[in-house]
Motif scaffolding. Structure first.
Motif, short mmCIF file in Angstrom:
data_model
loop_
_atom_site.label_atom_id
_atom_site.label_comp_id
_atom_site.label_asym_id
_atom_site.label_seq_id
_atom_site.Cartn_x
_atom_site.Cartn_y
_atom_site.Cartn_z
N UNK A 167 16.37 11.84 -33.54
CA UNK A 167 15.26 11.00 -33.98
C UNK A 167 14.50 10.52 -32.76
N UNK A 168 13.22 10.49 -32.88
CA UNK A 168 12.40 10.04 -31.78
C UNK A 168 11.61 8.81 -32.23
N UNK A 169 11.99 7.68 -31.72
CA UNK A 169 11.37 6.42 -32.16
C UNK A 169 9.91 6.27 -31.78
N UNK A 170 9.42 7.14 -30.90
CA UNK A 170 8.01 7.02 -30.49
C UNK A 170 7.08 7.89 -31.33
N UNK A 171 7.63 8.67 -32.24
CA UNK A 171 6.78 9.48 -33.12
C UNK A 171 6.29 8.61 -34.28
N UNK A 172 5.24 9.06 -34.98
CA UNK A 172 4.69 8.23 -36.06
C UNK A 172 5.70 7.80 -37.11
N UNK A 173 6.64 8.65 -37.45
CA UNK A 173 7.60 8.33 -38.51
C UNK A 173 8.88 7.68 -37.95
N UNK A 174 9.02 7.63 -36.66
CA UNK A 174 10.25 7.15 -36.03
C UNK A 174 10.67 5.73 -36.35
N UNK A 175 9.80 4.75 -36.15
CA UNK A 175 10.22 3.36 -36.37
C UNK A 175 10.75 3.08 -37.78
N UNK A 176 10.22 3.74 -38.77
CA UNK A 176 10.68 3.53 -40.14
C UNK A 176 12.09 4.04 -40.39
N UNK A 177 12.59 4.91 -39.51
CA UNK A 177 13.93 5.47 -39.67
C UNK A 177 15.00 4.65 -38.97
N UNK A 178 14.61 3.72 -38.13
CA UNK A 178 15.58 2.92 -37.37
C UNK A 178 16.58 2.19 -38.26
N UNK A 179 16.15 1.53 -39.34
CA UNK A 179 17.14 0.83 -40.17
C UNK A 179 18.21 1.77 -40.76
N UNK A 180 17.83 3.00 -41.05
CA UNK A 180 18.79 3.94 -41.66
C UNK A 180 19.63 4.67 -40.62
N UNK A 181 19.00 5.14 -39.54
CA UNK A 181 19.70 6.00 -38.58
C UNK A 181 20.13 5.28 -37.31
N UNK A 182 19.44 4.23 -36.94
CA UNK A 182 19.78 3.51 -35.72
C UNK A 182 18.71 3.67 -34.66
#
Length: 126
Positions: free
Chosen positions: A1-16
């Protein structure tokens, strides 16, 4: 997962997040890119990207394909196909285009499974 991509921040709660060591380790463990090994014999692979995909930016599967190709020692095909009309899955395209994409995936699988109607035809010599 790449937190700097457009969809990245939304995945943090699920994936870390990569900013916390234990979550970083879990993300690294599930990251296929970082598990590609030099000298490995990989099976046939069809890697796809949608140029208008807001969830998985197209350079990510391109980078994955390049690393697999660079490290693979098999003679199996490793193909990278970019859909210049579509986005994530079949989003952003009409039904015919979506079915065509699915058809390409099934045709690739049928080719690799050796189904007779999906094998390359030999050229006719005159």
């Amino acid at each position: 997962m790449d937190e700097i991509t457009p969809n990245g921040p939304g995945n943090v709660p699920e994936f870390g997040t990569v900013t916390k060591l234990n979550e970083f380790k879990a993300l690294l463990e599930m990251d296929a890119f970082h598990h590609i090994k030099k000298g490995e014999k990989y099976p046939a692979i069809l890697i796809t990207a949608g140029i208008n995909d807001s969830r998985v930016v197209s350079w990510m599967p391109a980078k994955f394909a390049a690393k697999i190709i660079a490290n693979d020692t098999s003679n199996n095909p490793i193909l990278f196909k970019v859909d210049y009309e579509g986005g994530h899955g079949s989003s952003g395209v009409d039904l015919a285009h979506a079915y065509a994409r699915i058809g390409e995936i099934f045709a690739f699988a049928a080719w690799q499974l050796g189904l007779p109607d999906f094998q390359p035809k030999e050229s006719i010599k005159k």
